[in-house]
Design a protein around this motif. Structure first.
Motif, PDB file in Angstrom:
ATOM      1  N   LEU A 214      27.226 -12.037-120.603  1.00 56.88           N
ATOM      2  CA  LEU A 214      27.337 -13.467-120.343  1.00 56.88           C
ATOM      3  C   LEU A 214      28.673 -13.690-119.658  1.00 56.88           C
ATOM      4  N   GLU A 215      28.674 -14.326-118.488  1.00 55.01           N
ATOM      5  CA  GLU A 215      29.906 -14.568-117.739  1.00 55.01           C
ATOM      6  C   GLU A 215      30.036 -16.046-117.399  1.00 55.01           C
ATOM      7  N   GLU A 216      31.255 -16.551-117.502  1.00 55.03           N
ATOM      8  CA  GLU A 216      31.570 -17.927-117.152  1.00 55.03           C
ATOM      9  C   GLU A 216      32.802 -17.940-116.260  1.00 55.03           C
ATOM     10  N   GLY A 217      32.966 -18.995-115.475  1.00 53.43           N
ATOM     11  CA  GLY A 217      34.142 -19.064-114.626  1.00 53.43           C
ATOM     12  C   GLY A 217      34.081 -20.219-113.658  1.00 53.43           C
ATOM     13  N   PRO A 218      35.029 -20.246-112.710  1.00 48.38           N
ATOM     14  CA  PRO A 218      35.077 -21.344-111.741  1.00 48.38           C
ATOM     15  C   PRO A 218      34.079 -21.210-110.604  1.00 48.38           C
ATOM     16  N   VAL A 219      33.559 -19.990-110.373  1.00 50.04           N
ATOM     17  CA  VAL A 219      32.690 -19.740-109.221  1.00 50.04           C
ATOM     18  C   VAL A 219      31.235 -19.598-109.632  1.00 50.04           C
ATOM     19  N   PHE A 220      30.959 -18.947-110.749  1.00 54.64           N
ATOM     20  CA  PHE A 220      29.578 -18.772-111.191  1.00 54.64           C
ATOM     21  C   PHE A 220      29.527 -18.588-112.704  1.00 54.64           C
ATOM     22  N   CYS A 221      28.337 -18.752-113.231  1.00 58.74           N
ATOM     23  CA  CYS A 221      28.025 -18.286-114.583  1.00 58.74           C
ATOM     24  C   CYS A 221      26.780 -17.412-114.463  1.00 58.74           C
ATOM     25  N   ALA A 222      26.740 -16.358-115.274  1.00 57.17           N
ATOM     26  CA  ALA A 222      25.655 -15.387-115.160  1.00 57.17           C
ATOM     27  C   ALA A 222      25.202 -14.943-116.530  1.00 57.17           C
ATOM     28  N   LEU A 223      23.899 -14.894-116.702  1.00 57.51           N
ATOM     29  CA  LEU A 223      23.270 -14.452-117.938  1.00 57.51           C
ATOM     30  C   LEU A 223      22.400 -13.251-117.628  1.00 57.51           C
TER      31      LEU A 223
END
Length: 418
Positions: A214-223
């Motif tokens: 699980l990734e979060e940030g200013p450019v994208f989030c990805a599951l």
């Protein structure tokens, strides 16, 4: 459809010292033969192990006014590099220059692209706006439906930027339909048929099997999740016929539209492999549209100029689906990638008289529509799709530009500055 600048650069700075720093790269982004607008761009640089990072990547665009800070984000998936949004308009045959630098100072928390976990789902969001809901918990079938129609591992709801729900699950006519999903239909294991799509047959299903990242940030989030395609028809316990890694990635291209990548990587653990028989639907990316849409208030247009009346069975690079909702017109542009099997992929599109003349809307990129496909043991197979979800209208020219961003992204050159 016009969209505002993403706001990825907010201040001007003059940094002559940048040119003397270590761990500094000059990055040149060439638009190539296509106009660009708010386009995700990947910078392939080697990143250190996350456990040893003591510095942070910062990106600056070089302009005639100086260096503009640009939000960027490390990719912690198997790819190694940095993502950012090439904000605003970049005309064809032009270049933009950036400096990528590792610094000890961390930027303020700007993780506008987030993922919330609920009791049953993961919800991808931009700020306070919901983009999509991935269901990991089993959804019971509706009252009166076959108990075999329970399922997990699908997207619903998919929201438009105006907050409208564009997907539908468990409709009375097809209780095995689940928003956005992609099980195979006519498959064969050692000559025995296994249907993962028509759940009422009791031959197979596709279910969520675990969270991978699980990734979060200013450019994208990805599951990234693991899904199991389960064969019910063996002598003995159920077995896994296909392991699937599904990634859903939402990009920060502003509040007026959503840009979502849907990538499925599959492999078969069975010694015999599995045959995916050519059939009119199954696999790829399927979409059961909201019940608000019918043959009077929705439309289909493909990259080849086909409409709802003649798109079924044809091939296309993209398909634009729009319909009227209480907030006005909303839609999705579905995009196929050149690396996909049988590109441009054939489609399943219900004609206007579907479901006894009601005109309910169903769409699917179907890579086995015309050609059977054998999935061999130990080999990975990947299908890449992108969705542009919008409120209002987009032109055919805009659809072409969006597909070119996906299929032919800008060319990136990096040079380490010593």
């Amino acid at each position: 459809m016009k969209r505002k600048n993403c706001g990825l650069a907010v201040f001007f700075f003059f940094f002559p010292a940048l040119l003397l720093a270590q761990n500094l790269y000059q990055v040149t982004v060439a638009a190539g033969d296509y106009d660009r607008e708010d386009c995700p761009v990947f910078i392939p640089v080697s990143l250190p192990d996350n456990g040893t990072v003591s510095a942070y990547w910062h990106l600056y665009e070089k302009t005639h006014k100086g260096f503009i800070p640009v939000l960027c984000q490390q990719d912690h998936s198997p790819a190694s590099g940095i993502w950012f949004i090439l904000s605003g308009t970049t005309p064809r045959h032009t270049r933009r220059t950036f400096l990528l630098k590792r610094e000890t100072a961390k930027t303020a928390d700007t993780a506008i692209m987030k993922i919330q976990k609920t009791f049953s789902s993961y919800v991808l969001e931009r700020g306070s706006q919901k983009i999509l809901n991935y269901r990991f918990r089993i959804m019971a079938p509706p009252d009166g439906a076959d108990p075999l129609c329970q399922k997990s591992g699908y997207i619903h709801p998919l929201w438009s930027p105006s907050g409208e729900v564009l997907t539908r699950i468990q409709p009375p006519d097809h209780p095995h339909h689940y928003g956005i999903w992609g099980p195979w239909t006519k498959t064969h294991i050692n000559g025995r048929e296994v249907d993962f799509w028509n759940l009422g047959k009791g031959q197979g299903t596709v279910r969520y099997a675990g969270l991978l990242s699980l990734e979060e940030g200013p450019v994208f989030c990805a599951l990234r999740v693991h899904q199991k395609h389960i064969d019910f028809g063996t002598n003995g316990p159920d077995r896994i016929a296909i392991n699937e890694i599904l990634e859903m990635r939402a990009w920060n291209v502003g509040p007026q539209a959503w840009l979502v990548d849907y990538t499925s990587t599959q492999n078969c653990p069975l010694p015999s492999g599995i045959l995916l028989e050519a059939y009119r639907y199954g696999g790829g990316l399927g979409f059961r549209a909201t019940g608000h849409w019918n043959n009077k208030n929705s439309s289909v247009l493909t990259s080849e100029g086909k409409t709802r009346q003649d798109a079924d069975g044809s091939k296309a690079r993209w398909c634009r689906i729009t319909g009227t909702m209480p907030s006005g017109e909303n839609g999705i542009l579905f995009m196929d990638h050149p690396e996909n099997r049988d590109f441009p992929e054939p489609m399943r599109v219900w004609p206007g008289n579907a479901n006894n003349g009601r005109g309910d809307l169903f769409f699917e990129f179907c890579p086995i529509r015309h050609k059977s496909w054998t999935i061999k043991k130990g080999k990975e197979y990947t299908l890449k799709y992108r969705m542009f979800i919008f409120h209002g209208k987009i032109s055919r020219e805009e659809a072409e530009r969006l597909w070119n961003d996906f299929a032919h992204p800008p060319v990136v050159e990096t040079e380490k500055i010593k």
